[in-house]
Scaffold this motif. Structure first.
Motif, PDB file in Angstrom:
ATOM      1  N   LYS A  65       0.852  -1.179   0.000  1.00 28.05           N
ATOM      2  CA  LYS A  65       0.000   0.000   0.000  1.00 28.05           C
ATOM      3  C   LYS A  65       0.897   1.241   0.000  1.00 28.05           C
ATOM      4  O   LYS A  65       1.981   1.236   0.583  1.00 28.05           O
ATOM      5  CB  LYS A  65      -0.891   0.033   1.239  1.00 28.05           C
ATOM      6  CG  LYS A  65      -1.922  -1.079   1.276  1.00 28.05           C
ATOM      7  CD  LYS A  65      -2.997  -0.891   0.230  1.00 28.05           C
ATOM      8  CE  LYS A  65      -3.940  -2.081   0.207  1.00 28.05           C
ATOM      9  NZ  LYS A  65      -3.302  -3.329  -0.303  1.00 28.05           N
ATOM     10  N   VAL A  66       0.405   2.299  -0.644  1.00 24.71           N
ATOM     11  CA  VAL A  66       1.168   3.533  -0.763  1.00 24.71           C
ATOM     12  C   VAL A  66       0.510   4.613   0.094  1.00 24.71           C
ATOM     13  O   VAL A  66      -0.715   4.755   0.082  1.00 24.71           O
ATOM     14  CB  VAL A  66       1.223   3.984  -2.235  1.00 24.71           C
ATOM     15  CG1 VAL A  66       1.984   5.291  -2.368  1.00 24.71           C
ATOM     16  CG2 VAL A  66       1.866   2.898  -3.089  1.00 24.71           C
ATOM     17  N   VAL A  67       1.318   5.348   0.820  1.00 25.07           N
ATOM     18  CA  VAL A  67       0.826   6.343   1.758  1.00 25.07           C
ATOM     19  C   VAL A  67       1.375   7.706   1.326  1.00 25.07           C
ATOM     20  O   VAL A  67       2.555   7.816   1.016  1.00 25.07           O
ATOM     21  CB  VAL A  67       1.313   5.965   3.178  1.00 25.07           C
ATOM     22  CG1 VAL A  67       0.961   7.031   4.176  1.00 25.07           C
ATOM     23  CG2 VAL A  67       0.737   4.615   3.600  1.00 25.07           C
ATOM     24  N   VAL A  68       0.510   8.716   1.235  1.00 19.97           N
ATOM     25  CA  VAL A  68       0.910  10.023   0.710  1.00 19.97           C
ATOM     26  C   VAL A  68       0.468  11.136   1.655  1.00 19.97           C
ATOM     27  O   VAL A  68      -0.682  11.145   2.094  1.00 19.97           O
ATOM     28  CB  VAL A  68       0.266  10.279  -0.679  1.00 19.97           C
ATOM     29  CG1 VAL A  68       0.648  11.657  -1.205  1.00 19.97           C
ATOM     30  CG2 VAL A  68       0.673   9.203  -1.674  1.00 19.97           C
ATOM     31  N   SER A  69       1.363  12.047   1.956  1.00 18.40           N
ATOM     32  CA  SER A  69       0.992  13.186   2.800  1.00 18.40           C
ATOM     33  C   SER A  69       1.687  14.449   2.320  1.00 18.40           C
ATOM     34  O   SER A  69       2.771  14.393   1.754  1.00 18.40           O
ATOM     35  CB  SER A  69       1.371  12.906   4.253  1.00 18.40           C
ATOM     36  OG  SER A  69       0.930  13.974   5.061  1.00 18.40           O
ATOM     37  N   ASP A 106       4.007  12.446   9.318  1.00 20.19           N
ATOM     38  CA  ASP A 106       2.672  11.963   8.945  1.00 20.19           C
ATOM     39  C   ASP A 106       2.701  10.540   8.403  1.00 20.19           C
ATOM     40  O   ASP A 106       1.751   9.777   8.582  1.00 20.19           O
ATOM     41  CB  ASP A 106       2.049  12.879   7.877  1.00 20.19           C
ATOM     42  CG  ASP A 106       1.584  14.202   8.471  1.00 20.19           C
ATOM     43  OD1 ASP A 106       0.943  14.181   9.531  1.00 20.19           O
ATOM     44  OD2 ASP A 106       1.856  15.250   7.863  1.00 20.19           O
ATOM     45  N   ILE A 107       3.774  10.211   7.715  1.00 14.02           N
ATOM     46  CA  ILE A 107       3.901   8.853   7.165  1.00 14.02           C
ATOM     47  C   ILE A 107       4.099   7.851   8.321  1.00 14.02           C
ATOM     48  O   ILE A 107       3.463   6.795   8.369  1.00 14.02           O
ATOM     49  CB  ILE A 107       5.093   8.770   6.176  1.00 14.02           C
ATOM     50  CG1 ILE A 107       4.904   9.762   5.015  1.00 14.02           C
ATOM     51  CG2 ILE A 107       5.284   7.333   5.671  1.00 14.02           C
ATOM     52  CD1 ILE A 107       3.723   9.508   4.127  1.00 14.02           C
ATOM     53  N   ALA A 143       3.114   8.253  11.287  1.00 14.39           N
ATOM     54  CA  ALA A 143       1.857   8.198  12.044  1.00 14.39           C
ATOM     55  C   ALA A 143       0.850   7.221  11.429  1.00 14.39           C
ATOM     56  O   ALA A 143      -0.171   6.910  12.039  1.00 14.39           O
ATOM     57  CB  ALA A 143       1.242   9.594  12.148  1.00 14.39           C
ATOM     58  N   MET A 144       1.138   6.740  10.225  1.00 18.33           N
ATOM     59  CA  MET A 144       0.324   5.682   9.618  1.00 18.33           C
ATOM     60  C   MET A 144       0.960   4.313   9.875  1.00 18.33           C
ATOM     61  O   MET A 144       0.497   3.310   9.371  1.00 18.33           O
ATOM     62  CB  MET A 144       0.210   5.885   8.101  1.00 18.33           C
ATOM     63  CG  MET A 144      -0.398   7.186   7.656  1.00 18.33           C
ATOM     64  SD  MET A 144      -2.110   7.418   8.195  1.00 18.33           S
ATOM     65  CE  MET A 144      -2.984   6.241   7.152  1.00 18.33           C
ATOM     66  N   LEU A 166      -0.793  -0.962   8.514  1.00 26.84           N
ATOM     67  CA  LEU A 166      -1.294   0.416   8.549  1.00 26.84           C
ATOM     68  C   LEU A 166      -2.114   0.679   9.801  1.00 26.84           C
ATOM     69  O   LEU A 166      -2.915  -0.150  10.227  1.00 26.84           O
ATOM     70  CB  LEU A 166      -2.173   0.675   7.322  1.00 26.84           C
ATOM     71  CG  LEU A 166      -1.424   0.938   6.014  1.00 26.84           C
ATOM     72  CD1 LEU A 166      -2.408   0.936   4.850  1.00 26.84           C
ATOM     73  CD2 LEU A 166      -0.672   2.265   6.077  1.00 26.84           C
ATOM     74  N   TYR A 175      -4.688   3.607  11.259  1.00 25.72           N
ATOM     75  CA  TYR A 175      -5.455   4.816  10.971  1.00 25.72           C
ATOM     76  C   TYR A 175      -5.787   5.536  12.281  1.00 25.72           C
ATOM     77  O   TYR A 175      -5.432   5.085  13.366  1.00 25.72           O
ATOM     78  CB  TYR A 175      -6.742   4.442  10.227  1.00 25.72           C
ATOM     79  CG  TYR A 175      -6.507   3.863   8.842  1.00 25.72           C
ATOM     80  CD1 TYR A 175      -6.531   4.677   7.727  1.00 25.72           C
ATOM     81  CD2 TYR A 175      -6.270   2.491   8.651  1.00 25.72           C
ATOM     82  CE1 TYR A 175      -6.323   4.166   6.444  1.00 25.72           C
ATOM     83  CE2 TYR A 175      -6.061   1.971   7.379  1.00 25.72           C
ATOM     84  CZ  TYR A 175      -6.091   2.809   6.283  1.00 25.72           C
ATOM     85  OH  TYR A 175      -5.895   2.298   5.026  1.00 25.72           O
ATOM     86  N   ARG A 176      -6.514   6.636  12.149  1.00 27.83           N
ATOM     87  CA  ARG A 176      -6.927   7.369  13.348  1.00 27.83           C
ATOM     88  C   ARG A 176      -8.201   6.798  13.959  1.00 27.83           C
ATOM     89  O   ARG A 176      -8.621   7.243  15.021  1.00 27.83           O
ATOM     90  CB  ARG A 176      -7.214   8.833  12.989  1.00 27.83           C
ATOM     91  CG  ARG A 176      -6.003   9.621  12.590  1.00 27.83           C
ATOM     92  CD  ARG A 176      -6.411  11.048  12.237  1.00 27.83           C
ATOM     93  NE  ARG A 176      -5.252  11.838  11.818  1.00 27.83           N
ATOM     94  CZ  ARG A 176      -5.332  13.082  11.359  1.00 27.83           C
ATOM     95  NH1 ARG A 176      -6.509  13.684  11.245  1.00 27.83           N
ATOM     96  NH2 ARG A 176      -4.237  13.739  11.014  1.00 27.83           N
ATOM     97  N   MET A 224      -3.475   5.862  15.577  1.00 24.54           N
ATOM     98  CA  MET A 224      -2.250   6.658  15.758  1.00 24.54           C
ATOM     99  C   MET A 224      -2.363   7.962  14.983  1.00 24.54           C
ATOM    100  O   MET A 224      -3.001   8.044  13.931  1.00 24.54           O
ATOM    101  CB  MET A 224      -1.011   5.863  15.309  1.00 24.54           C
ATOM    102  CG  MET A 224       0.304   6.566  15.591  1.00 24.54           C
ATOM    103  SD  MET A 224       1.697   5.421  15.898  1.00 24.54           S
ATOM    104  CE  MET A 224       1.838   4.576  14.330  1.00 24.54           C
ATOM    105  N   ILE A 225      -1.703   9.002  15.515  1.00 25.75           N
ATOM    106  CA  ILE A 225      -1.675  10.335  14.901  1.00 25.75           C
ATOM    107  C   ILE A 225      -0.370  10.987  15.347  1.00 25.75           C
ATOM    108  O   ILE A 225       0.160  10.646  16.410  1.00 25.75           O
ATOM    109  CB  ILE A 225      -2.922  11.149  15.359  1.00 25.75           C
ATOM    110  CG1 ILE A 225      -3.074  12.460  14.579  1.00 25.75           C
ATOM    111  CG2 ILE A 225      -2.892  11.439  16.866  1.00 25.75           C
ATOM    112  CD1 ILE A 225      -4.438  13.137  14.825  1.00 25.75           C
ATOM    113  N   ASP A 226       0.165  11.900  14.545  1.00 24.49           N
ATOM    114  CA  ASP A 226       1.359  12.601  15.033  1.00 24.49           C
ATOM    115  C   ASP A 226       0.957  13.923  15.674  1.00 24.49           C
ATOM    116  O   ASP A 226      -0.083  14.496  15.353  1.00 24.49           O
ATOM    117  CB  ASP A 226       2.406  12.797  13.930  1.00 24.49           C
ATOM    118  CG  ASP A 226       2.044  13.895  12.957  1.00 24.49           C
ATOM    119  OD1 ASP A 226       0.855  13.983  12.558  1.00 24.49           O
ATOM    120  OD2 ASP A 226       2.929  14.668  12.575  1.00 24.49           O
TER     121      ASP A 226
END
Lengths: 350, 350
Positions: free
Chosen positions: A52-56, A87-88, A90-91, A158, A160-161, A236-238
């Motif tokens: 999976k690709v994560v983008v921020s 942010d990455i 935090a995922m 992964l 998420y929040r 999780m969150i930063d």
């Protein structure tokens, strides 16, 4: 306060826009196996296979997010990367690539941009990410930075929040409030400098919090540690905007409530002493200060034994049902609703 | 010239940063099967399976790339998307996602940002891309936009800048110079308006070129067409900075030379007549004007029969060996070296 020790000034017009990008990025190497093509075509090309690709993406604006009178450009380049990578992480993902765009006045000498990119490169190397693109353009006034970071993860890794559930523990990495107080120290020294340009600030007593402001780190090490400890956070969150606003985000996304214990919030001794010096409340600073780039996450209670011995992780509260709301339990054991008072770039601390 | 027809003004402070992003993006839906998670977490999550991923980023600065006195915000939002997508199409890829970040003064009313995002949404829908992230922050002065677009392609479909070879044909889509001349018309009307605010400009004779400036399109249709015609370009680049600078990029990356024929450069009649009116040379405008967002590519001569009947594609030259250099063959049949005179944001047209 900060002198330009480099008298060499090459004008940006001399180089032109294309020469500039080429010049600034010529020492960046692609190291990630997922990076097929970096800078030099219309777009970068990446190959993530089955991941999976994560983008921020994030923007930093001079006069809003940073002040060049005390932020060295090399540090700014470093910080521009880590703000984005945070942010990455935090995922619970692995950061792999970043694009970095800047707009600056054409009165900026080339050497200043080289400093900025040296910081970008140091961060890219330390965090093992490839610079794969960017834009360099002129700005009529201040400097502006925009970065987009990309990471990869297996689906199961992964976080998420939205996964926190009642009775989960609320955990934070590192300590809070340092970056905001470091900024207050730097702002104070700037005012002193305006009055007396010959003053030499003694920042030694504040070195920890000044470094938290000028050279923050993203908690890649925590993502690695959680994996090693076999702890999979439920959410999780930063922490970029202050603890209270991030807790509220996490609770809203997860549809839960939370009790946060004031006496559990991790504070460095420098934060406590400097807060006293500034006649500020250190809890308030941790709740609303922002820019700590620590990770805030929730874990199942069954995972508590795995983390309890780690000095970098602190349990600061627990998740409740949504109906119970989101509260701060003060040292005096009063229960007060937690308000979002994080950093808001449209009006500063709310 | 452009009145604010909407007297409603909601201040950005009222909404706060988080409310703002949520508000502005609430009508954006994820439609791509590759978009797993969009706005609302620390990062977006994408799943490209075995496809290659293509990433490009661009910045637009008020006073450098656009002028709000004649650029309606909705058009600006639209243009901010297509400028970015154009790079993805120039890789012969399919654009799938975009992030959009903006910095604006907090004196901007919410309604102005809604207009901007309405344009972003129209473009996202038309080009079938998902908005998956972004940042909204305040700026001390002008407006600044940064976007990163993502696309996918099979490895065999990707077209880089470096594949052109001697005897290939040089082909361009659409026609050139319109966007630059449209800008000249708008600048002229702005000056007239300054002197006489009651003047009503008659832009009808210039509607084609004004639209090329205010509402350009990215050539997704050309990528689709080339696939349908079974033409695989050997090299491709989009024309954002003027034909000559793009030809030089392509030749440099491919290690080849080129002959470009002045009489073959496609010009709309409005470009020819308006260039005469402005006492400008229309060839010069096509070579150096920029912002056309057409595609420039090379094909093997064997593919010529497949494209020759198409009115949207024009053969404008051919590739030579590197030693022969890059030349313009003028209408008078003189051969002059092609210089990069494209748009440079650090000093305008060079």
């Amino acid at each position: 306060m900060l002198e330009d020790k480099n008298p060499q000034r090459t004008s940006l017009e001399e180089l032109g826009e294309f020469g500039l990008i080429e010049h600034l990025t010529k020492n960046f190497e692609l190291k990630q196996s997922t990076s097929i093509q970096g800078i030099g075509d219309d777009a970068a090309v990446l190959d993530f296979k089955d991941k999976k690709v994560v983008v921020s993406t994030d923007m930093l604006v001079e006069g809003v997010h940073f002040d060049l009178s005390y932020m060295p450009l090399k540090h700014l380049g470093y910080k521009a990367v880590i703000v984005n990578l945070s942010d990455i992480y935090a995922m619970n993902a692995v950061a792999t690539q970043i694009t970095m765009s800047i707009a600056v006045s054409n009165r900026f000498p080339l050497e200043a941009l080289e400093e900025f990119y040296a910081g970008v490169q140091t961060a890219c190397e330390f965090y093992n990410v490839d610079l794969i693109g960017g834009d360099t353009t002129s700005s009529k006034t201040g400097m502006l930075i925009s970065a987009t970071s990309i990471g990869v993860a297996n689906t199961d890794d992964l976080v998420y929040r939205n996964g926190a559930k009642a009775n989960d523990l609320l955990v934070v990495s590192g300590d809070l409030g340092g970056a905001y107080l470091g900024l207050q120290v730097l702002e104070r020294e700037k005012e002193v400098f305006k009055v007396n340009p010959n003053s030499q600030p003694d920042l030694d007593p504040y070195s920890y919090i000044v470094e938290r402001q000028l050279k923050p780190e993203a908690r890649k090490d925590m993502v690695d540690l959680l994996k090693k400890l076999e702890v999979h956070p439920t959410a999780m969150i930063d922490i970029s905007d202050g603890l209270s606003s991030e807790i509220l985000h996490l609770c809203k996304n997860s549809g839960v409530g939370c009790n946060l214990f004031e006496d559990k919030i991790p504070l460095d001794p420098t934060v406590i002493s400097t807060a006293e010096e500034f006649k500020m409340d250190s809890t308030m600073i941790a709740l609303s200060g922002g820019e700590d780039y620590e990770l805030l996450f929730t874990i199942d209670q069954a995972d508590y034994p795995k983390i309890k011995a780690n000095p970098n992780l602190t349990v600061i509260g627990h998740i409740t049902s949504k109906e119970e709301g989101v509260h701060l339990i003060t040292r005096a054991e009063t229960k007060i609703p937690l308000k979002a008072q994080g950093w808001n770039s449209f009006d500063g601390i709310q």
